[in-house]
Design a protein around this motif. Structure first.
Motif, PDB file in Angstrom:
ATOM      1  N   THR A  21       1.049  -1.348  -0.227  1.00  0.00           N
ATOM      2  CA  THR A  21      -0.185  -0.127   0.166  1.00  0.00           C
ATOM      3  C   THR A  21       1.102   0.572  -0.111  1.00  0.00           C
ATOM      4  OG1 THR A  21      -0.620   0.445   2.657  1.00  0.00           O
ATOM      5  CG2 THR A  21      -2.073  -1.172   0.949  1.00  0.00           C
ATOM      6  N   LEU A  22       0.176   1.875  -0.487  1.00  0.00           N
ATOM      7  CA  LEU A  22       0.942   3.568   0.120  1.00  0.00           C
ATOM      8  C   LEU A  22      -0.244   4.749  -0.315  1.00  0.00           C
ATOM      9  CD1 LEU A  22       3.568   5.256  -1.132  1.00  0.00           C
ATOM     10  CD2 LEU A  22       2.563   5.619  -3.405  1.00  0.00           C
ATOM     11  N   THR A  23       0.778   5.647   0.743  1.00  0.00           N
ATOM     12  CA  THR A  23      -0.271   6.612   0.426  1.00  0.00           C
ATOM     13  C   THR A  23       0.386   8.005   1.222  1.00  0.00           C
ATOM     14  OG1 THR A  23      -1.288   5.633   3.216  1.00  0.00           O
ATOM     15  CG2 THR A  23      -1.994   7.427   3.048  1.00  0.00           C
ATOM     16  N   LYS A  24      -0.739   8.830   0.207  1.00  0.00           N
ATOM     17  CA  LYS A  24      -0.273  10.384  -0.331  1.00  0.00           C
ATOM     18  C   LYS A  24      -1.146  11.174  -0.151  1.00  0.00           C
ATOM     19  CE  LYS A  24       2.714  12.965  -3.180  1.00  0.00           C
ATOM     20  NZ  LYS A  24       4.073  12.901  -2.981  1.00  0.00           N
ATOM     21  N   SER A  25      -0.509  11.857   0.350  1.00  0.00           N
ATOM     22  CA  SER A  25      -1.343  13.378   0.577  1.00  0.00           C
ATOM     23  C   SER A  25      -1.155  14.334  -0.121  1.00  0.00           C
ATOM     24  CB  SER A  25      -0.774  13.746   1.988  1.00  0.00           C
ATOM     25  OG  SER A  25      -1.223  15.702   2.220  1.00  0.00           O
ATOM     26  N   ILE A  26      -2.131  15.279  -0.488  1.00  0.00           N
ATOM     27  CA  ILE A  26      -2.664  15.593  -1.333  1.00  0.00           C
ATOM     28  C   ILE A  26      -3.263  16.979  -1.493  1.00  0.00           C
ATOM     29  CG2 ILE A  26      -3.743  15.927  -3.422  1.00  0.00           C
ATOM     30  CD1 ILE A  26      -3.846  13.109  -4.246  1.00  0.00           C
ATOM     31  N   SER A  27      -2.506  18.415  -1.872  1.00  0.00           N
ATOM     32  CA  SER A  27      -3.437  19.291  -1.305  1.00  0.00           C
ATOM     33  C   SER A  27      -4.661  19.860  -2.079  1.00  0.00           C
ATOM     34  CB  SER A  27      -2.114  20.884  -1.370  1.00  0.00           C
ATOM     35  OG  SER A  27      -1.353  20.245  -0.371  1.00  0.00           O
ATOM     36  N   VAL A  28      -5.593  20.042  -0.937  1.00  0.00           N
ATOM     37  CA  VAL A  28      -6.929  20.882  -1.141  1.00  0.00           C
ATOM     38  C   VAL A  28      -7.061  21.885  -2.561  1.00  0.00           C
ATOM     39  CG1 VAL A  28      -9.607  20.623  -1.439  1.00  0.00           C
ATOM     40  CG2 VAL A  28      -8.339  18.704  -0.395  1.00  0.00           C
ATOM     41  N   GLN A  29      -7.605  22.257  -3.420  1.00  0.00           N
ATOM     42  CA  GLN A  29      -7.841  23.849  -4.030  1.00  0.00           C
ATOM     43  C   GLN A  29      -8.851  24.243  -5.154  1.00  0.00           C
ATOM     44  OE1 GLN A  29      -3.660  24.543  -5.938  1.00  0.00           O
ATOM     45  NE2 GLN A  29      -2.820  24.962  -4.417  1.00  0.00           N
ATOM     46  N   PHE A  30      -9.019  24.965  -4.357  1.00  0.00           N
ATOM     47  CA  PHE A  30     -10.475  25.446  -5.336  1.00  0.00           C
ATOM     48  C   PHE A  30     -10.518  26.654  -6.622  1.00  0.00           C
ATOM     49  CE2 PHE A  30     -12.227  23.540  -1.565  1.00  0.00           C
ATOM     50  CZ  PHE A  30     -12.881  22.661  -1.695  1.00  0.00           C
ATOM     51  N   GLU A  31     -10.465  25.750  -7.794  1.00  0.00           N
ATOM     52  CA  GLU A  31     -10.939  27.253  -8.792  1.00  0.00           C
ATOM     53  C   GLU A  31     -11.961  28.100  -8.483  1.00  0.00           C
ATOM     54  OE1 GLU A  31     -11.373  27.153 -13.718  1.00  0.00           O
ATOM     55  OE2 GLU A  31     -11.772  25.500 -12.449  1.00  0.00           O
ATOM     56  N   VAL A  32     -10.799  29.681  -8.445  1.00  0.00           N
ATOM     57  CA  VAL A  32     -11.568  30.473  -7.785  1.00  0.00           C
ATOM     58  C   VAL A  32     -11.788  31.678  -9.339  1.00  0.00           C
ATOM     59  CG1 VAL A  32     -11.825  30.678  -5.625  1.00  0.00           C
ATOM     60  CG2 VAL A  32     -10.473  32.214  -7.004  1.00  0.00           C
ATOM     61  N   LYS A  33     -13.284  31.844  -9.659  1.00  0.00           N
ATOM     62  CA  LYS A  33     -13.234  33.158 -11.047  1.00  0.00           C
ATOM     63  C   LYS A  33     -14.086  33.991 -10.162  1.00  0.00           C
ATOM     64  CE  LYS A  33     -14.663  29.357 -14.589  1.00  0.00           C
ATOM     65  NZ  LYS A  33     -14.806  29.129 -14.895  1.00  0.00           N
ATOM     66  N   MET A  34     -12.943  35.878 -10.698  1.00  0.00           N
ATOM     67  CA  MET A  34     -14.052  36.911 -10.589  1.00  0.00           C
ATOM     68  C   MET A  34     -12.980  37.969 -11.465  1.00  0.00           C
ATOM     69  SD  MET A  34     -10.342  38.654  -8.273  1.00  0.00           S
ATOM     70  CE  MET A  34     -10.536  36.848  -6.688  1.00  0.00           C
ATOM     71  N   LEU A  35     -14.308  38.675 -11.462  1.00  0.00           N
ATOM     72  CA  LEU A  35     -14.214  39.937 -12.574  1.00  0.00           C
ATOM     73  C   LEU A  35     -14.013  41.503 -12.099  1.00  0.00           C
ATOM     74  CD1 LEU A  35     -14.265  40.768 -15.597  1.00  0.00           C
ATOM     75  CD2 LEU A  35     -16.211  41.009 -15.354  1.00  0.00           C
ATOM     76  N   LEU A  36     -12.991  42.476 -12.011  1.00  0.00           N
ATOM     77  CA  LEU A  36     -12.924  43.010 -12.123  1.00  0.00           C
ATOM     78  C   LEU A  36     -13.115  44.405 -12.822  1.00  0.00           C
ATOM     79  CD1 LEU A  36      -9.422  43.185 -10.051  1.00  0.00           C
ATOM     80  CD2 LEU A  36     -11.428  43.046  -9.087  1.00  0.00           C
ATOM     81  N   THR A  37     -13.737  45.412 -12.033  1.00  0.00           N
ATOM     82  CA  THR A  37     -14.231  46.513 -13.204  1.00  0.00           C
ATOM     83  C   THR A  37     -14.176  47.742 -12.720  1.00  0.00           C
ATOM     84  OG1 THR A  37     -16.706  45.538 -12.392  1.00  0.00           O
ATOM     85  CG2 THR A  37     -15.698  44.677 -14.623  1.00  0.00           C
ATOM     86  N   VAL A  38     -14.543  49.174 -13.606  1.00  0.00           N
ATOM     87  CA  VAL A  38     -15.045  50.190 -12.749  1.00  0.00           C
ATOM     88  C   VAL A  38     -15.426  50.641 -13.640  1.00  0.00           C
ATOM     89  CG1 VAL A  38     -13.474  52.384 -13.087  1.00  0.00           C
ATOM     90  CG2 VAL A  38     -12.294  50.540 -13.144  1.00  0.00           C
ATOM     91  N   LYS A  39     -16.805  51.437 -12.515  1.00  0.00           N
ATOM     92  CA  LYS A  39     -18.232  51.545 -12.511  1.00  0.00           C
ATOM     93  C   LYS A  39     -17.772  53.059 -14.285  1.00  0.00           C
ATOM     94  CE  LYS A  39     -21.366  51.176 -10.592  1.00  0.00           C
ATOM     95  NZ  LYS A  39     -22.644  51.154  -9.256  1.00  0.00           N
ATOM     96  N   SER A  40     -19.419  53.096 -14.740  1.00  0.00           N
ATOM     97  CA  SER A  40     -18.848  53.982 -15.554  1.00  0.00           C
ATOM     98  C   SER A  40     -19.533  55.211 -14.811  1.00  0.00           C
ATOM     99  CB  SER A  40     -20.516  54.089 -16.583  1.00  0.00           C
ATOM    100  OG  SER A  40     -21.448  53.549 -16.110  1.00  0.00           O
ATOM    101  N   ASP A  41     -20.151  55.323 -13.853  1.00  0.00           N
ATOM    102  CA  ASP A  41     -20.524  56.884 -12.759  1.00  0.00           C
ATOM    103  C   ASP A  41     -19.087  57.051 -12.791  1.00  0.00           C
ATOM    104  OD1 ASP A  41     -20.215  55.329 -11.001  1.00  0.00           O
ATOM    105  OD2 ASP A  41     -22.450  55.270 -10.172  1.00  0.00           O
ATOM    106  N   SER A  42     -18.154  56.530 -12.493  1.00  0.00           N
ATOM    107  CA  SER A  42     -16.509  57.094 -11.972  1.00  0.00           C
ATOM    108  C   SER A  42     -16.256  58.279 -12.987  1.00  0.00           C
ATOM    109  CB  SER A  42     -15.503  55.997 -11.956  1.00  0.00           C
ATOM    110  OG  SER A  42     -16.523  55.117 -10.929  1.00  0.00           O
ATOM    111  N   THR A  43     -15.702  59.118 -11.652  1.00  0.00           N
ATOM    112  CA  THR A  43     -14.949  60.128 -12.317  1.00  0.00           C
ATOM    113  C   THR A  43     -13.470  60.461 -13.317  1.00  0.00           C
ATOM    114  OG1 THR A  43     -15.401  61.768 -10.210  1.00  0.00           O
ATOM    115  CG2 THR A  43     -14.195  62.761 -12.122  1.00  0.00           C
ATOM    116  N   THR A  44     -13.716  60.861 -14.445  1.00  0.00           N
ATOM    117  CA  THR A  44     -12.874  60.063 -15.539  1.00  0.00           C
ATOM    118  C   THR A  44     -12.009  62.165 -15.729  1.00  0.00           C
ATOM    119  OG1 THR A  44     -14.333  61.163 -17.093  1.00  0.00           O
ATOM    120  CG2 THR A  44     -14.240  57.834 -16.322  1.00  0.00           C
ATOM    121  N   TYR A  45     -13.084  62.896 -16.029  1.00  0.00           N
ATOM    122  CA  TYR A  45     -11.898  63.925 -16.305  1.00  0.00           C
ATOM    123  C   TYR A  45     -13.156  65.441 -14.744  1.00  0.00           C
ATOM    124  CZ  TYR A  45     -10.947  68.404 -18.991  1.00  0.00           C
ATOM    125  OH  TYR A  45     -10.914  69.849 -18.606  1.00  0.00           O
ATOM    126  N   LEU A  46     -11.932  66.005 -14.698  1.00  0.00           N
ATOM    127  CA  LEU A  46     -11.842  67.457 -14.326  1.00  0.00           C
ATOM    128  C   LEU A  46     -11.152  68.376 -14.202  1.00  0.00           C
ATOM    129  CD1 LEU A  46     -12.066  65.778 -10.338  1.00  0.00           C
ATOM    130  CD2 LEU A  46     -14.329  66.830 -11.483  1.00  0.00           C
TER     131      LEU A  46
END
Length: 352
Positions: free
Chosen positions: A52-77
């Protein structure tokens, strides 16, 4: 799972590798690691011995994210020398979890407070719309952590869970202005006061989302280095705000200069006209005399000879003597009249 098959004597050793796939339930609370045991059996194996052989495996989860800037943000002064008061700048970042699992994140916002042309940002703050965390300015951030070229302030937010299929919004707000803009307008060079001056700065901010790399994997941000190794980078989003300042021309200086130049030209033109005699007044009759003089000068008489002049003088003398002889004097005229009057009654008496 790996299955090992052994053969007696000098036969080659063969390995049969089987890839085992299975589905994991996302609702299950997995630990950081899982253990998998592999057991191997053979017909010629000692029954008292287990492989027999026992192996330790790391558990990882795939995550997804989206970064955006809202359209009502200031762009010019924009700022002017007449309106140098501070203005509000507002930038809203949105973090959206498109994956199937909740995961904890650390959010940090970077932005400068001072730029060229005495640009300054004050009374700044970062607020999360959902009120799941609080953000404070951190002085422990190293300069290498700042993704901007200029020195910046780091607003570090406390760790919170980004729920699946949900979004979190962070709003950066503050007052920006150009310090001493009115004094800069007053200290402009003399020629620039007629046409004014202008300039611009670019206010750049960024947001970085950090997570546990050992527990979660974001495949969209995994890049290969030149050596072939992989490095997971934290997602980041930047945005820019263009800020202009305009120093208007000095209206009072332009008006006063125009009036002064106009008066100077008027004086010069008046002096020239006076020198040319345009302001001399003529009396009554002078104009007719000048016209007669001009006409006599235009028609010249022929020159007289000495003989003509002598004959003309003799003729004039004869005419004068004739007039004197034919015209009686006043005394003679009165005497003749009285004589005639005195003779008339005598003649009447004689006739009677």
């Amino acid at each position: 799972m790996t299955c090992l098959t052994f053969f007696r004597r000098c036969r080659p050793l063969q390995f049969h590798v089987t890839i085992l796939t299975f589905k994991a339930c996302d609702s299950y609370d997995w630990n950081d690691t899982m253990f998998m045991t592999i057991a191997a059996e053979s017909d010629n194996q000692d029954p008292n011995r287990t492989s027999t052989l026992t192996k330790s495996i790391s558990v990882q989860f795939e995550v997804k994210m989206l970064l955006t800037v809202k359209s009502d943000s200031t762009t010019y002064l924009n700022f002017t020398s007449e309106e140098p008061a501070p203005k509000e700048v507002t930038i809203t970042y949105r973090i959206y979890n498109t994956g199937f699992k909740d995961f904890p994140v650390n959010v940090t916002l970077f932005f400068p407070t001072k730029l060229e042309h005495n640009f300054e940002m004050k009374s700044y703050e970062v607020v999360m719309k959902q009120n799941k965390t609080k953000c404070t300015a951190s002085t422990d951030q190293k300069s290498k952590d700042c993704p901007l070229e200029n020195k910046c302030v780091a607003m570090v937010c406390n760790t919170f869970d980004l729920e699946k299929h949900s979004a979190a919004e962070f709003t950066l707000s503050g007052k920006v202005h150009f310090r001493d803009l009115d004094q800069k307008a007053a200290n402009l060079p003399f020629l620039k006061k007629y046409k004014g001056d202008s300039g611009k700065v670019t206010f750049m901010s960024a947001i970085k989302v950090q997570y546990d790399k050992d527990r979660y994997v974001l495949e969209s941000h995994t890049q290969k280095n030149k050596g072939g190794s992989t490095e997971s980078q934290f997602p980041m989003r930047k945005t820019e705000v263009r800020v202009d300042f305009i120093i208007l021309p000095n209206k009072l200086l332009i008006i006063s200069t125009g009036v002064g130049v106009g008066l100077l030209l008027l004086i010069i033109i008046t002096v020239i006209l006076f020198k040319l005699g345009c302001f001399k007044r003529k009396k009554f009759g002078e104009e007719e005399e000048e016209n007669l003089q001009d006409s006599s000068a235009e028609i010249p008489f022929p020159a007289l000879t000495k003989s003509d002049q002598t004959s003309e003088d003799n003729q004039n003398q004869e005419e004068a003597s004739h007039l004197l002889s034919s015209t009686p004097t006043n005394g003679q005229i009165g005497q003749s009249e009285t004589d005639n009057k005195s003779d008339q009654p005598c003649e009447e008496n004689a006739s009677e």
